[in-house]
Enzyme design. Sequence first.
Site, PDB file in Angstrom:
ATOM      1  CE  LYS A 187      -4.525  -1.561   1.117  1.00  0.00           C
ATOM      2  NZ  LYS A 187      -5.642  -1.674   2.039  1.00  0.00           N
ATOM      3  NE  ARG A 221      -8.248  -7.629  -0.220  1.00  0.00           N
ATOM      4  CZ  ARG A 221      -7.781  -6.911  -1.238  1.00  0.00           C
ATOM      5  NH1 ARG A 221      -6.681  -6.216  -1.105  1.00  0.00           N
ATOM      6  NH2 ARG A 221      -8.432  -6.897  -2.376  1.00  0.00           N
TER       7      ARG A 221
HETATM    8  C1  7PM Z   1      -4.650   0.282  -5.459  1.00  0.00           C
HETATM    9  C2  7PM Z   1      -4.840   0.777  -4.194  1.00  0.00           C
HETATM   10  C3  7PM Z   1      -4.985  -1.009  -5.772  1.00  0.00           C
HETATM   11  C4  7PM Z   1      -5.374  -0.020  -3.214  1.00  0.00           C
HETATM   12  C5  7PM Z   1      -5.512  -1.805  -4.798  1.00  0.00           C
HETATM   13  C6  7PM Z   1      -5.715  -1.299  -3.532  1.00  0.00           C
HETATM   14  C7  7PM Z   1      -8.451  -3.851   0.916  1.00  0.00           C
HETATM   15  C8  7PM Z   1      -9.542  -4.446   0.281  1.00  0.00           C
HETATM   16  C9  7PM Z   1      -8.355  -3.361  -1.177  1.00  0.00           C
HETATM   17  C10 7PM Z   1      -8.296  -3.982   2.317  1.00  0.00           C
HETATM   18  C11 7PM Z   1     -10.286  -5.281   2.274  1.00  0.00           C
HETATM   19  C12 7PM Z   1      -5.312  -3.332  -2.317  1.00  0.00           C
HETATM   20  C13 7PM Z   1      -6.228  -2.151  -2.434  1.00  0.00           C
HETATM   21  N1  7PM Z   1      -7.720  -3.197  -0.018  1.00  0.00           N
HETATM   22  N2  7PM Z   1     -10.461  -5.167   0.955  1.00  0.00           N
HETATM   23  N3  7PM Z   1      -9.462  -4.127  -1.010  1.00  0.00           N
HETATM   24  N4  7PM Z   1      -9.253  -4.707   2.946  1.00  0.00           N
HETATM   25  N5  7PM Z   1     -11.189  -5.987   2.991  1.00  0.00           N
HETATM   26  O1  7PM Z   1      -4.217  -3.114  -1.770  1.00  0.00           O
HETATM   27  O2  7PM Z   1      -7.380  -3.454   2.956  1.00  0.00           O
HETATM   28  O3  7PM Z   1      -5.620  -4.417  -2.775  1.00  0.00           O
HETATM   29  S1  7PM Z   1      -7.892  -2.673  -2.675  1.00  0.00           S
END
Ligand code: 7PM
Length: 241
Positions: A187, A221
Amino acid sequence: MQIEAALDQARRLIKEGAAIIDVGGESTRPAAEEVTVQQELDRVIPLIEKIAKETSIIISIDTSKPQVMYEAISAGAKMINDVRSLQTENALAISASLQLPVCIMHMQGQPKTMQLQPSYNNIVTDIYNFFQQRIEQCIAAGIKKKDIIIDPGFGFGKTVEHNLTLLRRLDYFKQLACPILAGLSRKSMIKQLLNLPVDKRLNASLALATIATMNGADIIRTHDVAETREACQIAAYVRDF
Ligand code: 7PM
């Protein structure tokens, strides 16, 4: 990503020891555009069907749309991951009717604008109070307490200081007596702290996952399953010794 590439990615995550695979058809990255129900269905349903046919891994459907939840579960998904915490019209009722685990994530604002000016009275108690209310509303709608997983939503309407505070105080959310999920992998807080590009964030991601586990996270995750499993297994040994 095309279906074969997505399926290969799923196979790789399973081989590396993932317990759950999260499949989503909406980008929730900051400033992302919204997609239609049909776009989401076209992206996720064929993939869920193929993964479910090949393995018995738990498939989680990453969506806020009730129709996508319903059709994904029909296609073989066994869990719901909703960054909007089932606040979309009908999402609460559909989830309750499905009687499966749901991850409710905290987000301030909407992906398009959430990083513009995040603001809290107290980042920990504001989010704690949000979950307390949301858990009550989920239970009132018919979702079983045992099926509720909470996630503070690192990076979703949060500054780097908010993220650091939440990570330090993750154990505070244990009082809610739900499993805690943490998503920190690759992140942008890592970019803000260490100025690393996304393909150089593994070590920092492992450090964050380790700390989250030490502080009580039950589910991590991640993009890098094998490495994260090792780091978090060690953290859990130290935590539970
Ligand atoms: C760009 C920025 C691409 C952020 C993808 C992301 C989470 C999630 C995401 C989380 C839950 C990523 C994020 N993050 N669902 N979906 N918790 N429950 O890093 O922290 O995949 S999208």
